[in-house]
Design an enzyme around this catalytic site. Structure first.
Site, PDB file in Angstrom:
ATOM      1  N   ALA A  58      -3.478   7.382  -6.627  1.00  0.00           N
ATOM      2  CA  ALA A  58      -2.247   7.342  -5.834  1.00  0.00           C
ATOM      3  C   ALA A  58      -1.794   5.888  -5.712  1.00  0.00           C
ATOM      4  CB  ALA A  58      -2.453   7.981  -4.463  1.00  0.00           C
ATOM      5  N   HIS A  96      -2.103  -1.715  -4.821  1.00  0.00           N
ATOM      6  CA  HIS A  96      -3.007  -1.634  -5.966  1.00  0.00           C
ATOM      7  C   HIS A  96      -2.494  -2.481  -7.131  1.00  0.00           C
ATOM      8  CE1 HIS A  96      -3.828   2.428  -4.054  1.00  0.00           C
ATOM      9  NE2 HIS A  96      -5.042   1.903  -4.104  1.00  0.00           N
ATOM     10  N   SER A 124      -0.145   2.288   1.875  1.00  0.00           N
ATOM     11  CA  SER A 124      -1.322   3.138   1.947  1.00  0.00           C
ATOM     12  C   SER A 124      -1.002   4.442   1.231  1.00  0.00           C
ATOM     13  CB  SER A 124      -1.702   3.441   3.402  1.00  0.00           C
ATOM     14  OG  SER A 124      -2.677   4.467   3.472  1.00  0.00           O
TER      15      SER A 124
END
Length: 284
Positions: free
Chosen positions: A32, A37, A185
């Protein structure tokens, strides 16, 4: 970009790619993927000759009542992101590939692993450290990249590397925020529009503390008291200044403000690394 699913294939692939004295950067993820990231992967690409990303939703870090089955798994989208960023190898194992029956696990530190997140989610960090160590032993990275958003996790991974004498450089990367300042998140997708607006009180409280620090206020209790006034409309699970061993501290320098609120029954983490403010020349 190579996508491998078995440990054997991963090890043989990396052995071939690392011929010579090449550096290897590793970014472990649960998928996800978002801009947080991506910042880790970009830094890994910048710092190293080879960049590896793992995508694995680790069951051992979820408590029985938590959202393992509902955790987002947009694999195709994640692979496209990795490819666009120039990742060399994506490791995409199954649960059976990573865990033997009656598997040996790492135990989190008795104090650091059982306060704050560890108190609210007992056993969570046993699962985190176990899977990270498994990945480290397979990938043997030069540098490993983790976000500072998960402050308690990062501090314990650093401790594990030091305690177990692992020759790995752990790189903590700055927290990345969305345009509205909500910390990125994977669980943000669960929030309604109204819930997301309500959740912004947390980043607002942290920014308020940062401004006060820049203006020379050092009283930790005062900073905390004033910030909590803006969190009256959400459930605050914890909001504390801690040192790098996760002891609550009244000393501002080199502390970390860690916080979790719950909005629409979604737990949202955020934090403020005071050392980063100081090092950037932003305060006193």
């Amino acid at each position: 970009m190579l996508v491998v699913k078995s440990k054997h294939e991963l090890v043989s692939t990396l052995k071939r790619l690392k011929t010579g004295s090449k550096t290897l950067g590793f970014t472990p993820t649960m998928g996800a993927l978002h801009l947080g990231h991506e910042s880790l992967i970009r830094q890994s690409k910048k710092d190293n000759d080879i960049s590896v990303v793992s995508i694995f939703v680790n069951p051992t870090q979820f408590l029985p009542h938590e959202d393992l089955s509902k955790y987002p798994r947009p694999i195709e989208s994640d692979l496209k992101i990795c490819e666009s960023l120039g990742v060399d190898v994506v490791f995409l194992p199954s649960v059976e590939e990573m865990y033997e029956k009656d598997s040996i696990k790492v135990s989190a530190p008795k104090f650091m692993g059982y306060v704050f997140e560890g108190f609210l989610r007992p056993g969570h960090f046993d699962g985190v450290l176990s899977i990270v160590l498994k990945f480290f032993n397979l990938v043997l990275p030069t540098n490993a990249y983790f976000g500072k958003k998960d402050a308690q996790q990062l501090l314990m991974i650093e401790k594990m590397v030091k305690d177990l004498n692992l020759s790995i450089n752990v790189v903590g990367m700055p927290l990345i925020r969305d345009k509205d300042n909500l910390a990125f998140s994977s669980r943000n997708v669960y929030l309604s529009n109204e819930g997301r607006k309500k959740a912004l009180c947390l980043s607002s409280a942290l920014f308020s503390i940062e401004d006060k620090i820049k203006n020379g206020i050092k009283d930790v209790s005062l900073l905390k008291k004033e910030a909590l006034k803006s969190l009256w409309d959400v459930e605050v699970e914890y909001f504390e200044f801690v040192d790098r061993e996760l002891h609550i501290t009244t000393k501002l320098e080199d502390s970390i403000l860690i916080a979790v609120i719950r909005v629409e029954n979604i737990r949202l983490l955020d934090n403020l690394w005071i050392s980063d403010i100081v090092h950037e020349g932003k305060c006193i």
